[in-house]
Write a protein that holds these residues in place. Structure first.
Motif, PDB file in Angstrom:
ATOM      1  N   ASP A   1      43.307  39.121  35.760  1.00 50.75           N
ATOM      2  CA  ASP A   1      43.343  40.509  35.300  1.00 50.75           C
ATOM      3  C   ASP A   1      42.554  41.431  36.223  1.00 50.75           C
TER       4      ASP A   1
ATOM      5  N   TYR B   1      39.503  37.505  32.342  1.00 55.15           N
ATOM      6  CA  TYR B   1      40.394  36.518  32.942  1.00 55.15           C
ATOM      7  C   TYR B   1      40.575  36.916  34.404  1.00 55.15           C
TER       8      TYR B   1
ATOM      9  N   ARG C   1      38.762  48.431  32.669  1.00 55.67           N
ATOM     10  CA  ARG C   1      39.567  49.342  33.463  1.00 55.67           C
ATOM     11  C   ARG C   1      38.866  50.687  33.631  1.00 55.67           C
TER      12      ARG C   1
ATOM     13  N   SER D   1      45.033  42.748  38.827  1.00 55.97           N
ATOM     14  CA  SER D   1      45.986  43.748  38.346  1.00 55.97           C
ATOM     15  C   SER D   1      45.292  45.074  38.062  1.00 55.97           C
TER      16      SER D   1
ATOM     17  N   ARG E   1      42.436  33.833  29.087  1.00 53.65           N
ATOM     18  CA  ARG E   1      42.037  34.934  28.216  1.00 53.65           C
ATOM     19  C   ARG E   1      41.357  34.349  26.985  1.00 53.65           C
TER      20      ARG E   1
END
Length: 321
Positions: free
Chosen positions: A202, A199, A152, A205, A178
């Protein structure tokens, strides 16, 4: 850092094909450019094929995890002397190899001054390396984001340094689930780019949280391991090497679906531009696009390459991928 440059001396020392997968044939311009890159730079590079987007003339580009600098020296030729390429990597020995050959390549390209630079630093902390907000047209990354535990932070920093309308074009490894703690802590699987694989859901998101447009899948190739010990370790996990493109679309650019016509003219893609797995644009052909793709084309460096009409009557469903 020890795995790259110490345990691995050359790309042929890799134990899986995670970092050598090429998603599609290379255009002639890239093949020719690759021939101009110093042999040591090529031998010490561990990325997944080539991660080079289109329409690069005069662009400012950042390469996250630039390693020995192969992609940077390719891009140096494609952006031209008026463009600029920055490479950043956390491995000192790799940065040293890249820096060592700057003069060689500038002479090879007949450039009066260098249009490349290499920085030692972390892609999660680009500010620490002195990189300011909104200074790059494109950020690329070639199979290295999996090597950081904070994906992130990487996407957030990338979003920060990109100009409005800018693009993140990157290849990485993704898993169909995951991963367990055992896999994530395995030293060889980490160095082979598998233990840090995200994953795939992810990615969607995280991209949304950061502010990017929905990920556009360009290509994906399954990864084979060919090592019994490592295969036993991962069990039923499956991995792919995939290339995605994300765009920093300004909020004012979203105006609904539309119709677009590719004007042609992009070097190597004069008659047909394969933008991603869903959209292929042929010169002069009308294509219905959803609101997201219309906004991407309208706000990015591709804008002058397209005629864009609002309110296409048969617009495609929402979502790039």
């Amino acid at each position: 850092q020890d795995y790259y440059g110490k345990q691995l001396q050359k790309s042929k020392d890799l134990k899986t094909n995670a970092c050598v997968t090429s998603a599609r044939p290379l255009p002639k311009a890239l093949r020719d450019a690759l021939e101009h890159v110093h042999e040591e730079v090529v031998a010490r590079y561990y990325g997944c094929g080539l991660v080079i987007p289109e329409c690069l003339s005069s662009c400012r580009i950042l390469d996250l995890g630039s390693g020995s600098g192969r992609d940077c020296y390719l891009l140096s030729q494609l952006v031209g002397e008026q463009g600029h390429v920055t490479g950043i990597d956390m491995t000192k020995s790799q940065v040293e190899v890249a820096k060592k050959h700057i003069a060689y390549h500038m002479d090879k390209f007949s450039y009066r001054k260098p249009n490349v630079e290499f920085l030692l630093g972390y892609m999660e902390k680009l500010g620490d390396a002195g990189l300011a907000d909104e200074i790059y047209d494109i950020v690329i990354s070639n199979c290295v984001i999996n090597l950081t535990p904070d994906k992130r932070a990487v996407l957030q920093e990338t979003f920060r340094v990109l100009k409005p309308g800018g693009e993140m074009y990157f290849s990485d490894i993704y898993a169909n689930q995951r991963l367990s703690e055992t896999i994530r802590k395995h030293r060889v699987l980490w160095g082979e780019c598998l233990a840090g694989a995200l994953y795939w859901k992810d990615l969607y998101s995280i991209a949304e949280e950061v502010g990017f447009s929905p990920p556009c899948l360009v290509t994906a190739s399954p990864i084979t391991i060919g090592n019994k010990e490592l295969e036993g370790m991962i069990g039923d996990c499956r991995f792919v090497s995939a290339t995605f493109r994300l765009f920093k679309v300004p909020s004012g650019s979203r105006a609904g679906p539309g119709q677009v016509i590719y004007n042609g003219g992009i070097m190597g893609h004069e008659r047909e531009l394969v933008f991603d797995a869903n959209f292929t644009f042929k010169e002069g052909e009308v294509v219905d696009v959803d609101a997201e793709m219309a906004a991407i084309l309208r706000s990015s460096r591709f804008a002058e390459m397209f005629l864009i009409r609002a309110d296409g009557s048969n617009a495609a469903p929402q979502g790039c991928c």
